[in-house]
Design a protein around this motif. Structure first.
Motif, PDB file in Angstrom:
ATOM      1  N   PRO A   1     -16.061   8.627   9.343  1.00 45.38           N
ATOM      2  CA  PRO A   1     -14.798   8.672   9.893  1.00 45.38           C
ATOM      3  C   PRO A   1     -14.867   7.393  10.706  1.00 45.38           C
ATOM      4  O   PRO A   1     -15.897   6.646  10.848  1.00 45.38           O
ATOM      5  N   GLY A   2     -13.647   6.755  10.851  1.00 47.76           N
ATOM      6  CA  GLY A   2     -13.745   5.384  11.723  1.00 47.76           C
ATOM      7  C   GLY A   2     -12.241   5.079  12.306  1.00 47.76           C
ATOM      8  O   GLY A   2     -11.502   6.290  12.578  1.00 47.76           O
ATOM      9  N   TRP A   3     -11.955   4.074  12.799  1.00 44.28           N
ATOM     10  CA  TRP A   3     -11.060   3.864  13.706  1.00 44.28           C
ATOM     11  C   TRP A   3      -9.765   4.013  12.980  1.00 44.28           C
ATOM     12  O   TRP A   3      -9.266   3.290  11.973  1.00 44.28           O
ATOM     13  N   GLY A   4      -8.812   4.965  13.268  1.00 47.98           N
ATOM     14  CA  GLY A   4      -7.571   5.221  12.767  1.00 47.98           C
ATOM     15  C   GLY A   4      -6.453   4.112  12.488  1.00 47.98           C
ATOM     16  O   GLY A   4      -6.170   3.921  11.262  1.00 47.98           O
ATOM     17  N   SER A   5      -6.553   3.177  13.509  1.00 46.68           N
ATOM     18  CA  SER A   5      -5.671   2.231  13.191  1.00 46.68           C
ATOM     19  C   SER A   5      -5.957   1.185  12.067  1.00 46.68           C
ATOM     20  O   SER A   5      -5.149   0.644  11.446  1.00 46.68           O
ATOM     21  N   LEU A   6      -7.227   1.026  12.090  1.00 43.31           N
ATOM     22  CA  LEU A   6      -7.937   0.099  11.177  1.00 43.31           C
ATOM     23  C   LEU A   6      -7.688   0.705   9.731  1.00 43.31           C
ATOM     24  O   LEU A   6      -7.364   0.153   8.734  1.00 43.31           O
TER      25      LEU A   6
ATOM     26  N   GLY B   1       0.903  -1.112  -0.220  1.00 43.39           N
ATOM     27  CA  GLY B   1      -0.017   0.196  -0.130  1.00 43.39           C
ATOM     28  C   GLY B   1       0.662   1.235   0.090  1.00 43.39           C
ATOM     29  O   GLY B   1       0.418   2.376   0.290  1.00 43.39           O
ATOM     30  N   VAL B   2       2.173   1.201  -0.273  1.00 43.41           N
ATOM     31  CA  VAL B   2       2.860   2.349  -0.396  1.00 43.41           C
ATOM     32  C   VAL B   2       3.029   3.066  -1.566  1.00 43.41           C
ATOM     33  O   VAL B   2       2.863   4.273  -1.701  1.00 43.41           O
TER      34      VAL B   2
ATOM     35  N   LEU C   1      -4.291  -0.056   8.977  1.00 37.39           N
ATOM     36  CA  LEU C   1      -3.898  -1.547   8.713  1.00 37.39           C
ATOM     37  C   LEU C   1      -4.346  -2.120   7.148  1.00 37.39           C
ATOM     38  O   LEU C   1      -3.760  -2.739   6.692  1.00 37.39           O
ATOM     39  N   VAL C   2      -5.571  -1.592   6.794  1.00 37.25           N
ATOM     40  CA  VAL C   2      -6.142  -2.373   5.478  1.00 37.25           C
ATOM     41  C   VAL C   2      -5.143  -1.741   4.522  1.00 37.25           C
ATOM     42  O   VAL C   2      -4.652  -2.756   3.540  1.00 37.25           O
ATOM     43  N   PRO C   3      -4.707  -0.691   4.178  1.00 43.25           N
ATOM     44  CA  PRO C   3      -3.517  -0.385   3.164  1.00 43.25           C
ATOM     45  C   PRO C   3      -2.315  -1.040   3.387  1.00 43.25           C
ATOM     46  O   PRO C   3      -1.523  -1.449   2.602  1.00 43.25           O
TER      47      PRO C   3
ATOM     48  N   GLY D   1       1.507   6.517   9.271  1.00 51.30           N
ATOM     49  CA  GLY D   1       0.591   5.936  10.229  1.00 51.30           C
ATOM     50  C   GLY D   1      -0.210   7.273  10.825  1.00 51.30           C
ATOM     51  O   GLY D   1       0.324   8.213  11.321  1.00 51.30           O
ATOM     52  N   ARG D   2      -1.419   6.865  11.157  1.00 49.14           N
ATOM     53  CA  ARG D   2      -2.306   7.990  11.768  1.00 49.14           C
ATOM     54  C   ARG D   2      -2.068   8.115  13.116  1.00 49.14           C
ATOM     55  O   ARG D   2      -2.314   9.186  13.854  1.00 49.14           O
ATOM     56  N   GLU D   3      -1.511   7.225  13.872  1.00 48.54           N
ATOM     57  CA  GLU D   3      -1.151   7.165  15.283  1.00 48.54           C
ATOM     58  C   GLU D   3      -0.166   8.536  15.408  1.00 48.54           C
ATOM     59  O   GLU D   3       0.031   8.820  16.321  1.00 48.54           O
ATOM     60  N   PHE D   4       0.507   8.884  14.416  1.00 50.77           N
ATOM     61  CA  PHE D   4       1.413  10.003  14.415  1.00 50.77           C
ATOM     62  C   PHE D   4       0.817  11.231  13.985  1.00 50.77           C
ATOM     63  O   PHE D   4       1.521  12.370  14.512  1.00 50.77           O
ATOM     64  N   ILE D   5      -0.431  11.208  13.705  1.00 44.60           N
ATOM     65  CA  ILE D   5      -1.175  12.653  13.617  1.00 44.60           C
ATOM     66  C   ILE D   5      -1.891  12.585  14.996  1.00 44.60           C
ATOM     67  O   ILE D   5      -3.085  12.397  15.263  1.00 44.60           O
ATOM     68  N   ARG D   6      -1.153  13.536  15.922  1.00 46.75           N
ATOM     69  CA  ARG D   6      -1.915  13.642  17.128  1.00 46.75           C
ATOM     70  C   ARG D   6      -1.014  14.928  17.740  1.00 46.75           C
ATOM     71  O   ARG D   6      -0.127  15.384  17.226  1.00 46.75           O
TER      72      ARG D   6
END
Length: 443
Positions: A184-189, A62-63, A192-194, A82-87
């Motif tokens: 909108p939905g769960w950021g980790s998911l 997915g890159v 994960l999918v891509p 990663g969306r986890e870094f958008i904080r």
């Protein structure tokens, strides 16, 4: 074409790693074109087939994406960003309402349950070849699933909901397949999918869950899987109601080949009834994590589904981690048996905090959503500005970009530790932050 960045490597794995590292570091930007394969092969002094293999790996992860004569380019939302870094970094003195964590005061003590489970393990050690699922945990989980109307199926235990979802997707889909996701939905998911090499198609969400017309459109368009959050959807708090469940089951009956995955995110922290969707498709999975009610560090979720799906998941699990610690499973079973969490009290606490904030915002002309769970979602016209202004006012909130594919901007506020005396101040700060041109903050 690539500015100052030089792709390096002689093997396909090294070339793909060079590109992926550059994407993660921001040295290759979303949408940036990569060299044609023959051109890069000549530059690196390797066979074009080596570069072709590297590009294929990057597509599967997915890159990058390839579009005929336009060639290959970095995906607009590469999996490595990663969306986890958008904080928001929370400075000292700023109130953190961004984390998504439960109220630790509502979590049960774990020491006695783990001491009991460890003692059981001393008397009856679990060894290689033993059953991977604690019998008492499986019995208790299956009894609750039966009571909630989840179809009969075997039970497995995974290291949290995301682990379960990843294993189910891998059991049925191949790179390039499309998954319908809440937006909108769960950021980790959404990351994960891509990362699995799968494509995403967004499905709109209101307070009752996924919109049936969007789900139908996604499945008609070729999506092979649908992931639905039944209760306490992150970030909007949506919960699938009875009427919405009937409508969604009708859509799924028209697409029986769809892989349906349900995540009961609100298990034991909400008091709304469950309305499961499973039963209308050939392959399905239903997962419940203990993270929100008993503590994120337990890393345990219960998974059920159709026989084929569970057989594939358990078979692949045996080849990797083998099983989730039976000591942890025994401890969770003991917590359940002892009634360590008062679901009614926990649900009431989170509901009171959500409803207080939503009502206070409504008084100030700000729309907010939060039907269940521990989060409130607030649409805003300027997401970046709202987050920055709230931080300046002493409140850290989660940027909506972590949770969106194509949905309009918003912010997520976690109310799990919001005290009654803080509601007015937070509502004032939000109203001020979303106000546009001096008017009231409305969306």
């Amino acid at each position: 074409m690539l500015g100052e960045y030089r792709i390096t490597g002689r093997r396909a794995a090294d070339i793909s790693a060079s590109v992926e590292q550059a994407v993660g570091a921001g040295e290759l930007a979303p949408g940036q074109a990569l060299p044609p394969m023959r051109e890069l092969a000549e530059r690196l002094g390797v066979n074009p087939n080596t570069v072709a293999a590297a590009y294929r790996t990057l597509r599967e992860r997915g890159v990058i994406e390839t579009d005929g004569r336009r060639g290959s380019r970095v995906r607009s939302r590469p999996a490595t960003t990663g969306r986890e870094f958008i904080r928001v970094e929370v400075p000292a003195g700023v109130r953190d309402a961004s984390s998504g964590n439960p109220d630790t005061a509502l979590l049960p003590p774990l020491g006695p349950a783990f001491a009991w489970a460890a003692a059981q393990g001393d008397r009856e050690p679990v060894l290689y070849g033993h059953e991977p699922v604690e019998p008492e945990l499986a019995r208790a989980a299956r009894a609750e699933l039966d009571a909630d109307g989840v179809p009969a199926g075997p039970v497995a235990v995974t290291s949290g909901s995301l682990d379960a979802i990843e294993r189910v997707l891998a059991a049925h889909l191949k790179p390039g397949d499309t998954v319908a996701l809440e937006d909108p939905g769960w950021g980790s998911l959404l990351d994960l999918v891509p990362a699995l090499g799968l494509r995403t198609v967004p499905v709109g969400v209101d307070d009752d869950g996924p919109l049936p017309q969007d789900v139908d459109r996604a499945l008609e368009g070729g999506a092979r899987a649908l992931i639905v959050t039944d209760r306490a959807q992150n970030p909007t708090g949506a919960a699938v109601g009875a009427a919405r469940a009937r409508a969604l089951r009708a859509v799924l009956r028209r697409h029986p080949g769809t892989l349906l995955i349900e995540d009961d995110h609100g298990h034991r922290i909400v008091d709304l009834p469950l309305h499961p969707l499973a039963g209308g498709t050939i392959h399905w999975a239903f997962v419940r994590s203990v993270a929100k009610a008993y503590g994120p560090d337990l890393r345990l979720a219960v998974l059920t589904g159709d026989e084929v799906t569970l057989d594939r998941v358990r078979g692949r699990q045996r080849l990797g981690p083998g099983w989730v610690s039976r000591i942890t499973q025994r401890a969770v079973a003991r917590l359940w048996a002892d009634g360590a969490v008062d679901t009614t009290a926990v649900a009431r606490a989170y509901r009171t905090r959500r409803e207080s904030l939503i009502a206070a915002l409504a008084e100030r002309g700000v729309e907010a959503r939060g039907r269940s769970g521990m989060n409130v979602w607030i649409p805003v016209p300027d997401e970046t500005g709202a987050v920055a202004r709230l931080l300046h006012a002493g409140w850290a909130v989660a940027p909506g970009a972590r949770f969106r594919l194509g949905a309009p901007p918003g912010i997520r506020i976690t109310v799990s530790t919001l005290a009654e005396g803080e509601v007015g101040a937070l509502a004032d700060a939000v109203a001020s932050a979303v106000r546009v041109g001096g008017g009231r903050g409305v969306v």
